[in-house]
Design a protein around this motif. Sequence first.
Motif: not given
Length: 819
Positions: A32, A35-36, A311, A315
């Motif tokens: 996470g 990815s962010s 995005q 995700t």
Amino acid sequence: MASEPQNESPFPSNLSPWMPLLVFTLLAFSIGAASSFIFERNKRYIEEAEIQNLGAIADLKAAQIAAWAEIQRRRAALFLHGSLLPDEFGLWLNSGARPGRQQRKILLFLAGVQKTHGYKNTSLLDVHGSVVISTDVGKRLDTEEKQLALAAMREKKVLFLDFHRGAAEPGHPIEISFAAPLVETDRQGNHVVGAVLLVIDPASFLYPMIRYWPTPSRSAETMLVRREGDDVLFLNELRHRKGTALSLRMPVATPNLASATWLRGQHDPMESVDYRGVPVVSAIRKVPDTPWVMVAKMDKDELLAPITMLQQWVTSLAIVLSAVGGILVIAWYRASHARFQRLRALHDAAVEREALVRHFDYLSRFGSDIVLLVDAQGRIVEPNHRAALAYGYSAKELKRMSIRDLLRPGVDLPLDEVEKTGGLRFESVHVRKDKSEFPVETSLHAITIEGKKYYQGIIRDITERRRVEADIEYRNTLLSTLTESSIDGSLVVDENGSILLFNQRLVDMWGIPSEVIATRSDELALKSVLDKLAEPQNFLDKVAHLYAHREETSQDEIELKDGRTFERYSAPMFGPGARYHGRVWSFHDITERKLAEDKLNESNRELQRLATHLEVVREEEQKRIARELHDGMGGALAALNMKVALLAADPPVKRAVLSAELDSLGKLVADGVQVMRQIVTELRPCLLGEVGLKSAIEKYTQEFCDATHIECDLRLPEEELNLDENLAATLFRIVQESLTNVAKHAEADKIGIVLSLWDGSLMLTVKDNGKGFDPQVRKPKSFGLIGIRERAAMMGGKAEITSEPGKGTTVRVRLPRAG
């Protein structure tokens, strides 16, 4: 007693049962966070890149429009400096501004200017601001245009009228106007004789240039605006709202309106709205030297579309990776230590592959080139996202195709040459799904994956490059053609003294040797022409002065030793940012014009002398008529009066005496009539109306021969000549003047007169065998021959006088029979 075997834990003894849960949690958190981080970094990169693109487009548009406006100003300035139009126009106005050949000549020049430079119309105005000549018949000025022309004449410089509607009518097309004063130079100095008004239709070039966007976009738009009072005025047609050019206004105080916030001194490119109220990303630039502001904008949702897609992918990828990680942890939790090691190795390999996949996916999705992976048979194994967009096929369709299906029929891939060299770059033509073709540049390389041969092709669409190359080639051809077709000698020199451009006319005018011009050295070219100049040092001093003062323009005349005269014009070349690029030289051969001006001046002086002579002749003729009336008619009338008085006082008684007195009275009356007829005949050849031209010439010639005792050989047409009264009178007067000149100056004893018809014209020749004269030596009071030429010219004909000392004089006159 043997103990029962205990169940062995599948985990190493140093691992806690909670370790798989901790690993899973850390793995999910890492995925996470990664990815962010990737999303935020790429989001900022895309936003910054798009804002930079918008800024570059705004800079380019503003520079193009500023250059266009500067070109228009310079074209208008040509009428102020370096044009013969002011002199022609002033001469026409001074001659009464009557319709005729001179007006048509000026109108033809204006039409040529309009056609060459694409103006909507061109007009000439007098000093009161009234249109006197225009390529637009019935052209009416609106108040703004008239004030512009009057201001240009008052300030003696080129002025510019911004976007406006001509004639101030709502439905009238939008126009841009330039006004340049026409300054005539004479002995008293420079004075304004009028102005030229150049009207431009922005829809013909400026609006298309503003609307053009270099890449496909559903919302991108460039606009030109200006501030009017407290409003923002939109100057061009808008993409999303038609019919708004020069009519849509929005208050400068409008919140977040991109152009309004910029005018207020505040602008955030990511927090703006446009005239629709839609959020946009914008870049705004001031167009130099104009009141205009260039706005380049794009809808925010279109600009952020790649970020939104990124995005979603990040995700999804994070969820997939988290799921895979969970599966791996569960498997690792249930398996033995050996299987745990194996799964761990597989997991590491999977993470590496995912990183490569993400990296390749990013390059494929956001790269500008087409990337195809094909096998040894040419079948497409993997296309990137750009390939699908370029060819119009889906990724699945492409994977079922061969690379040869994308090539123009008859063209194949040079795979054998790629095998030899390992890589090859070449150009070819590819075909889309809709059968349309586009040129490409392909970089093809052979690669081996797990023992199999593949070929990777990186393909770039070069349509725009070909278009730019074709445009450059066209512009170069156009420039070369314009330069070589010019009647002037042209030379362009850069800031270092190297010749950038010249035409053959320059070489021919100056006689520059080919080996000198081939060196491209301005210094050597100058040295090669110095021996041709009447004043070489002045020439060099002027050149040195202009090179030292780069901002100056110049126009002067150069005298050559061989009698030729060149008009020299020089102007600097400045690019964006006022960078000096060199100087342009233009040479125009005005030798014939100078000779014509000298002839015209001499002709004017001759006409002035003739006018003075005619005035003197008129005065002398009046005195002669008065004297002849007094001496001839006065004497006859006095004698008649005395006779009548005597008869009245003492009437004769005898009839014979009375008859003799009456006869005497009749003789006095006849003498008076004869004197009157002689005077009238000299004033006007009345014989022309009574007996015609032939008989009048015959009678006058006979009287001349009787009076001067000069032998005359007269040859006239056999048929009677039915001519216009003015034409007949002109011929008779020319005969009179020619014979008078013979009697006064020739000292001849023989003269020949021939009148004939030839090719629809009347040919008159008067030749004597007198002493002749030198035509190059002008006598101060010799106006007879000038009068003959003037009479012939007034009837549309021509008179030629040839003579030589001791060989007589010949007068040849040709007049159109129609007069």
